[in-house]
Design an enzyme around this catalytic site. Sequence first.
Site, short mmCIF file in Angstrom:
data_model
loop_
_atom_site.label_atom_id
_atom_site.label_comp_id
_atom_site.label_asym_id
_atom_site.label_seq_id
_atom_site.Cartn_x
_atom_site.Cartn_y
_atom_site.Cartn_z
CE LYS A 116 -3.24 3.68 -15.21
NZ LYS A 116 -2.04 3.18 -15.93
CD GLU A 126 -5.90 -5.84 -1.60
OE1 GLU A 126 -4.87 -6.09 -0.93
OE2 GLU A 126 -7.02 -6.26 -1.29
CB CYS A 158 2.32 -6.50 -2.63
SG CYS A 158 1.08 -7.69 -3.13
CD GLU A 185 6.06 -2.62 -1.30
OE1 GLU A 185 5.58 -1.60 -1.81
OE2 GLU A 185 5.42 -3.67 -1.13
P1 NAP Z 1 1.90 2.70 -8.55
O1 NAP Z 1 2.84 3.71 -9.08
O2 NAP Z 1 1.13 3.02 -7.35
O3 NAP Z 1 0.96 2.34 -9.76
C1 NAP Z 1 -0.14 1.49 -9.68
C2 NAP Z 1 -1.12 1.90 -10.75
O4 NAP Z 1 -1.60 3.22 -10.49
C3 NAP Z 1 -0.54 1.95 -12.15
O5 NAP Z 1 -1.52 1.59 -13.08
C4 NAP Z 1 -0.18 3.42 -12.28
O6 NAP Z 1 -0.01 3.84 -13.61
C5 NAP Z 1 -1.35 4.05 -11.61
N1 NAP Z 1 -1.15 5.42 -11.13
C6 NAP Z 1 0.01 6.03 -10.80
N2 NAP Z 1 -0.23 7.30 -10.40
C7 NAP Z 1 -1.57 7.47 -10.46
C8 NAP Z 1 -2.45 8.57 -10.18
N3 NAP Z 1 -1.99 9.73 -9.73
N4 NAP Z 1 -3.77 8.38 -10.35
C9 NAP Z 1 -4.25 7.22 -10.80
N5 NAP Z 1 -3.48 6.18 -11.11
C10 NAP Z 1 -2.16 6.28 -10.93
O7 NAP Z 1 2.60 1.32 -8.24
P2 NAP Z 1 3.55 0.52 -9.20
O8 NAP Z 1 4.83 1.25 -9.21
O9 NAP Z 1 2.92 0.24 -10.48
O10 NAP Z 1 3.62 -0.90 -8.44
C11 NAP Z 1 4.46 -1.17 -7.35
C12 NAP Z 1 3.74 -0.95 -6.03
O11 NAP Z 1 2.50 -1.64 -5.97
C13 NAP Z 1 4.52 -1.47 -4.86
O12 NAP Z 1 4.61 -0.49 -3.87
C14 NAP Z 1 3.72 -2.67 -4.35
O13 NAP Z 1 3.78 -2.96 -3.02
C15 NAP Z 1 2.35 -2.32 -4.71
N6 NAP Z 1 1.56 -3.54 -4.89
C16 NAP Z 1 0.63 -3.92 -3.95
C17 NAP Z 1 -0.11 -5.07 -4.11
C18 NAP Z 1 -1.14 -5.53 -3.13
O14 NAP Z 1 -1.97 -6.34 -3.48
N7 NAP Z 1 -1.17 -5.07 -1.92
C19 NAP Z 1 0.09 -5.84 -5.23
C20 NAP Z 1 1.03 -5.44 -6.15
C21 NAP Z 1 1.75 -4.29 -5.97
P3 NAP Z 1 1.48 3.76 -14.25
O15 NAP Z 1 1.82 2.35 -14.36
O16 NAP Z 1 1.35 4.38 -15.59
O17 NAP Z 1 2.40 4.51 -13.35
#
Ligand code: NAP
Length: 492
Positions: A184, A259, A293, A390
């Site tokens: 997804k 991650e 990230c 962050e």
């Molecule tokens: P996010 O809100 O955590 O979303 C990540 C993914 O999870 C998206 O596909 C999101 O869908 C989905 N999601 C959200 N709520 C969910 C739930 N309750 N159950 C299952 N899936 C759910 O993060 P983001 O806003 O997209 O990305 C930014 C964050 O990612 C930052 O904090 C960054 O640090 C972190 N990040 C970490 C890494 C790493 O490798 N460590 C790499 C990249 C990013 P939607 O898009 O529809 O909300």
Amino acid sequence: MTTTMQAAAAATDAVRMNSLYIGGQWLTPAGRELIPVLNPATEEVIGSIVDADDSDIAAAFAAARQALPEWSALPVSERTAYLDALADALRDQGQQLAVLATSEIGMPLAESRGVQAALPEAVLRSTAQAARDLDWEYQDESGSTVLREPVGVVLGITPWNFPVHQLVAKLAPALAAGCTIVLKPAELTPLNALFLAALCDQVAIPAGVVNLVTGRGSTTGEKLVQSQAYDLVSFTGSLAVGRHIGAVAGDRVVRATLELGGKSPAVVMADADLEAAVRTTVRNCFTNAGQKCNAPTRLIVPAEQRAAAMQIASAAAAEYRLGDPLQAQTTMGPLASDVQRDKVLRYVDGARERGATVAGGRRADRPTGFFVEPAVITDVAETDPVVQEEIFGPVLVILGHQGEADAIRIANDTPYGLSAELWSADPAQTARLVRGIRAGQVRVNGVRSPHPPVAPFGGYKASGLGRELGAFGLEEYLEVKAVLGTFEGEAG
Ligand code: NAP
Ligand code: MG
């Protein structure tokens, strides 16, 4: 139309909008709400997706479960041949995919070519090689046979910031291990995922091995996570969502690899080349407008060099050319969404109100798009939210240290531990810093990303659980079976 606009239009035309890829078939459910996908530079709608519902999710997991026995029984050489074929497809169509990803995320096209096309191609090839090199079966000194077996059906959930890379960093090891997968992608960047699914179809990866469902995190994502149908969930995204997914997985005792975020330090010692260290840190911090990230977001310099570092960093930040990320002269695109832009501005404004010195960091004066001028912040407490949390935007904070022990203390003083960069001319000191910093990756004196991309990637502390890439990344998708007693295995 300019040629880049034509390329963007051709790339979106190649995508099956409003569709899901399940069991080797494209499904276009009728009568659903269509979720628009925006270009964050122009705010134009460039496509749309559907929210996968319960029946789609059940179908995707059923397809993955059904495909598992045959896929996992294929010889490693055959499974990895599919990864190599997918890598070839990425090589051939990488430019189109990069243009598409830039249209969705706003990353400058030159960065997209590297991160959304060349990097995933290399990850596919190096993961295939790691699988060919792995000891799938061996006898230990007790005479027991140790077997590596696929974990089973994988659920992969990815964010929007490096969308193609993050999908491939799950798909490649899952398939190499013999697992099947339901992916997804993020709601903001699903078109590149639909493009990638089409490439999987084109290279004839067997039906059900790769399935793609789209939708919102709060609906589709949550339903996927609550499903009882997967054996491992691999998540990349925020700490808050990662914690939730880890708790659900823990309750069911299925494996979760997480991650999560970072607040990575760049530590500069007194004997380092300050100009080179600061300029490299600015560049690494502002890649993809800081939505990375492992971005080094805390520059920690000798206290007496803090003013000089602020001057160098502000000058380097002011050199960025914000604009259409498809244009070659643009070095910084917009943030991914209005929500992300407003979040970043709130952090910077908050620091300003608390008396910090801030260069840049205002909403950019442009007719469309979610642009923020890059910001450099100093004169701020170590406990300030801009130092601890962050931000995920183009914001660099400069802190002063009082020497080696203090530098290590500050470097480790956040909940995160994803990555760190350090600059020192003294090898003995470098060794002490490397060992003192609690992070999954440490980069010494500005070394670039390794090639092939096999260095383990992942976090200490709240940055996550598990590793991606190379042999360690593959291991996450494998179970270990010990066979005690006579066994006609291949290693026997
Ligand atoms: P996010 O809100 O955590 O979303 C990540 C993914 O999870 C998206 O596909 C999101 O869908 C989905 N999601 C959200 N709520 C969910 C739930 N309750 N159950 C299952 N899936 C759910 O993060 P983001 O806003 O997209 O990305 C930014 C964050 O990612 C930052 O904090 C960054 O640090 C972190 N990040 C970490 C890494 C790493 O490798 N460590 C790499 C990249 C990013 P939607 O898009 O529809 O909300
Ligand atoms: Mg989200």
